[in-house]
Design an enzyme around this catalytic site. Structure first.
Site, short mmCIF file in Angstrom:
data_model
loop_
_atom_site.label_atom_id
_atom_site.label_comp_id
_atom_site.label_asym_id
_atom_site.label_seq_id
_atom_site.Cartn_x
_atom_site.Cartn_y
_atom_site.Cartn_z
N GLU A 243 0.64 -1.25 0.10
CA GLU A 243 -0.07 0.02 0.02
C GLU A 243 0.90 1.37 0.10
OE1 GLU A 243 -3.46 -0.48 2.28
OE2 GLU A 243 -4.25 1.39 1.87
N GLU B 152 -2.12 0.06 13.25
CA GLU B 152 -3.09 0.75 12.52
C GLU B 152 -4.36 0.41 13.50
OE1 GLU B 152 -3.78 -1.48 9.07
OE2 GLU B 152 -4.93 0.20 8.20
#
Ligand code: BGC
Length: 881
Positions: free
Chosen positions: A478, A760
């Site tokens: 990502e 996260e």
């Protein structure tokens, strides 16, 4: 007690926002800053001695007198500089006839300011390459002769793709990922290197490794995309030398004079996230030295690129300034005279192993794989990496070698080295930590080691993700410039490091994409993927256009930067104005499948559906919009656009009112009775005009925290604001209870579970030590680390209240059993520092205020005191919470 020391010499001279000496700056009228190491007496003046010269020519020296208070971003006092001009500046204090000591001199060079002087071409391979992934990477070489050893030599270097440059058998610099990622359709960075010491009279040679990088490599999630910017890579190299007789010469990469050659090199495939394969049989020994036989090399092809898009960088290069040592190395498998080893480097971050290979046999393949955490069975947790499996392979030719990937980076704490012969020890490797080499400005330490670790985790997540641009994560496939993450984290980042150059650079891309797409996209540079194909204006992510420049401005006080960002900020404010209902609430659902992301990753949302947060999305969106309007009004005033600021303050008031009417009932309960809702209402000042409602909101928030037994209930949106909101409304008990809770979800849970970076998800690792099965599980996202801003302001007690830290607040609120803390920030004026200890009802505080700034000391039960520059120590009676 106070102590005032007289300033001796100015220090830390700086041009623009570069730290130390710098080559190739882009502005012709750079601002100069400096600091004082003590108090400057009234009536003193500052003398700046500026020496200017063109390469190889005599210089001229000018002396400029100015007031001491002009030391932050002092406007360039001479004629605009021209391309290549070399500058040396020193400063001293002058009191009538008595002159102080000179500062250490600062040296810098101008880059090339006119695009038509960038004459080199981008040159790359000529053989037919694979269409997309895993292309065999090229080498480029060029041999040239110089009539003498030059007294000055600059190489201007860039690439479509990535480049590592060598000259006469040696690397030109320690920078990696050159030229970095920008919106290449708009701008491409050109870096400057000083090769004066590396060139010789007679024959010389350049050798370049080229990589796919972001330019044509596969980027992003859901399979990613390759060839985003083009399918041909090439290096741009322009060498300029001057000899002692004043004559000069230029050498340009080009495809027409047949002296630039290409060949397939040892890197047979490379992907930023997947890793790199290097076959040492294919090395071209000595290709970067003169005299190498390149008769079987190919010519090069020139790749057209509009030179007007090239520019000189304002951000620092990516390079290694730190090293991590192995904590443990263990053999996990043995076969055929080889073994696989697992190494724990103790710290998760963006790093690469530099492996010293001494005992491999010809044909051996040594494989390195990298992961953030281990699965419960002790194996590397590679599933969360998705496509980005972070595998490097080295094919040995049987000789001793050092191997480190060149055009891939890895986010990891653990690695496996497979296929190794003999013992593997710490001496066989060096693990280099890479990030954009900014100057660290902030520190924090307290008596509670878990609190220190939490703060450090945020710092490490910042480092890991400040690699050329601010990314969401450094490990999985990502690694994009998600706008929402930095929108929330930028004040914290601006405490830890001087981020002015780095973030202003990226903000140029944000403004570019905003113009191109008509809104601020989810990530910048923007690439369409799956449900994110059509960018839509959404709160927080879009608010980055206002919030990031404001955070940078508070840290640096740079009005020029603010003025540059102003129209993009205004475009965002105007865009969202069009989405509001009549009552000022942003309740339009953006027309794409996910709608607003709201309090993204709220721990109470279903694990596989992080947008389904408990707090209404319209509430979150309106709160952030109100806050952005307030920031935009402040920007207007700072820039002297008062009439416009007044106009927009009406919009701000309308949104504030709309928020209150729509999201509070007449008993003061919010329509979303959640931690996030009250936190935003309080921290954004949305109930400031109604003290009763504010007080009630504070009580309600404290009650929700107590009811949750100290567990946090906020996601991205609410997390930075919940502790500030509890603090502001006087609920310090609940603030510390929440802050120090170790139950999942909580900040300290991550610490307790051994996290060395910010995760996260609150539960990226489950309490039983297993990795969260969600497809989106990273251990290195800085967003939830925005709590560090509260740590610095409230535990440490240090917070800016005016741009450039011209004024700052010293308001420590000891609690939670902490007995001491210290926080310091290197402000544009010098070091601001607070240290406190707490014992038996006595709070002892020491404060350092740099010359030019003032501190407001705010201790409960005492009048506020304003301090000017100096060192102060005081004691207070204080009841710990
Ligand atoms: C990223 C984020 C980002 C989010 C937006 C994730 O995949 O890692 O941090 O902000 O998507 O929804």
């Amino acid at each position: 007690m106070s102590e005032i020391v007289k300033a001796q010499a100015p220090y830390d001279l700086q041009v623009e926002h570069y730290h130390g000496d710098v080559l190739g700056i882009r502005t012709a009228t750079p601002r100069i800053s400096w600091k004082y190491d003590g108090h400057v007496a009234d009536g003193d003046e500052v003398e700046l001695e500026i020496t200017l010269h063109m390469p190889g020519r005599e210089g001229k020296t000018e002396s400029i007198m100015t007031e001491p208070v002009n030391n932050v971003l002092f406007n360039w006092p001479l004629d605009p500089l021209v391309s290549r001009e070399q500058v040396e500046v020193k400063a001293r204090l002058v009191d009538g006839d008595s002159k102080g000591a000179w500062s250490k001199p600062l040296k810098f060079d101008e880059g090339i300011l006119e695009y038509w002087e960038l004459l080199a071409g981008f040159v790359g391979p000529t053989w037919p390459e694979e269409k997309t992934d895993h292309r065999h990477l090229p080498l480029i070489r060029h041999e040239f002769s110089l009539k003498d050893k030059p007294v000055y030599a600059r190489l201007y270097l860039s690439a479509l793709g990535l480049v590592e440059g060598h000259v006469n058998g040696k690397e030109m610099s320690k920078d990696i990922l050159t030229p970095g990622w920008t919106c290449y359709d708009d701008r491409l960075e050109c870096w400057t290197y000083d090769l004066t010491d590396d060139l010789n009279a007679g024959e010389n040679a350049f050798g370049f490794y080229l990589g796919d990088g972001w330019y044509r490599g596969r980027i992003g999630f859901k399979g990613g995309k390759a060839n985003i910017y083009g399918d041909k890579i090439g290096v741009f190299a322009q060498l300029e030398v001057t000899y002692s007789d004043g004559s000069s010469e230029q050498i340009f990469s080009n495809s027409h004079d047949d002296t630039w050659k290409s060949a397939k090199g040892p890197i047979t495939q490379s992907d930023l996230c997947e890793g790199e394969r290097y076959d040492s049989h294919l090395e071209k020994d000595g290709f970067d030295q003169p005299g190498y036989d390149d008769s079987d090399w190919y010519p090069v092809a020139q790749i057209p690129f509009d030179q007007r898009k090239m520019e000189f960088p304002i951000l620092p290069p990516v390079r290694a300034t730190m090293v991590n040592k192995p904590l443990s190395i263990k053999k996990i498998r043995e076969y055929d005279g080889k073994a696989d080893w697992q190494i724990d480097f103790a710290q998760n971050c963006t790093q690469r192993i530099n492996l010293h290979i001494t005992n491999a046999k010809d044909g051996d393949v040594i494989e390195l794989q990298h992961a953030e955490v281990l699965e419960s069975d002790g194996t590397l947790s590679t599933r969360p990496l998705r496509r980005g499996q972070q595998i490097d392979q080295y094919v040995s030719n049987g000789s001793e070698a050092y191997f480190e990937a060149r055009f891939a980076t890895h986010g990891f704490r653990y690695a496996e080295i497979r296929g190794w012969r003999g013992d593997l020890t710490a001496d066989d490797m060096e693990c280099k930590v890479y990030f954009s080499d900014m100057k660290q400005t902030g520190t924090f330490e307290s008596s509670n080691k878990n609190v220190n670790r939490l703060d450090d985790n945020a710092l490490w997540s910042m480092r890991s993700n400040f690699v050329s641009l601010p990314t969401d994560c450094p490990q999985r496939d990502e690694r994009l410039g998600w706008t929402g993450d930095i929108s929330l984290f930028s004040p914290t980042a601006a405490y830890f490091y001087d981020v002015e150059g780095f973030l202003s650079s990226w903000m140029q891309d944000v403004a570019h994409e905003q113009k191109r797409l008509g809104t601020v996209p989810f990530y910048v540079p923007f690439i369409p993927y799956a449900e994110w194909t059509e960018p839509q204006g959404i709160a927080i992510w879009g608010d980055s256009s206002v919030r990031v420049p404001w955070a940078i401005y508070m840290a640096s006080g740079d009005k020029q930067m603010l003025a540059k960002q102003y129209s993009a900020a205004k475009a965002w404010i105007d865009e969202v104005k069009g989405y509001l209902s009549e009552d000022g609430v942003w309740d339009r659902k953006p027309p794409y499948s996910l709608g607003q992301l709201g309090d993204w990753l709220d721990p109470n949302a279903p694990a596989d559906d992080p947008v389904k947060a408990m707090t209404e999305k319209n509430l979150v969106a309106t709160a952030f919009y109100a806050n952005s309007c307030d920031m935009f009004v402040k920007m207007g005033h700072e820039l002297g656009n008062d009439a416009e600021a007044d106009e927009y303050s009406k919009l701000a008031a309308h949104v504030h009112l709309g928020f209150k009417k729509r999201f509070f009932n007449d008993k003061g309960i919010m329509t979303s009775d959640t931690q996030c809702a009250y936190a935003l209402a309080i921290a954004f000042g949305l109930v400031d005009d109604d003290p009763e409602t504010k007080e009630f909101a504070g009580h309600r928030l404290a009650l929700l925290v107590r009811r949750a037994h100290g567990k946090i209930g906020t996601g991205f949106a609410g997390t930075p604001y919940i502790l500030p909101a509890l603090t502001e409304t006087g609920h310090m008990n609940e603030a510390y209870e929440l802050f120090l809770s170790e139950e999942c979800p909580s900040w300290m849970y991550q610490v307790k579970m051994g996290g060395t970076t910010t995760w996260e998800r609150w539960d990226s690792m489950e309490p039983d030590g297993s990795v969260n099965p969600g497809v989106m599980t990273s251990f290195n996202h800085y967003s939830l680390g925005s709590v560090a801003d509260w740590i610095h302001a409230t535990v440490g007690g240090l917070k800016p209240t005016a741009p450039a830290w011209h004024q700052f607040e010293v308001a420590p609120r000891p609690g939670g059993g902490l007995t001491s803390a210290k926080a310091s920030h290197e402000t544009p004026f010098g070091t601001a520092k607070v240290e406190w200890t707490y014992e038996a009802g006595k709070l002892s505080v020491s404060v350092d205020v740099p010359y030019g700034a003032t501190a407001q000391v705010d201790i409960p039960g005492y009048d506020k005191v304003e301090l000017r520059d100096g060192h102060y120590e005081s004691s207070f009676d204080y009841q710990e919470v």
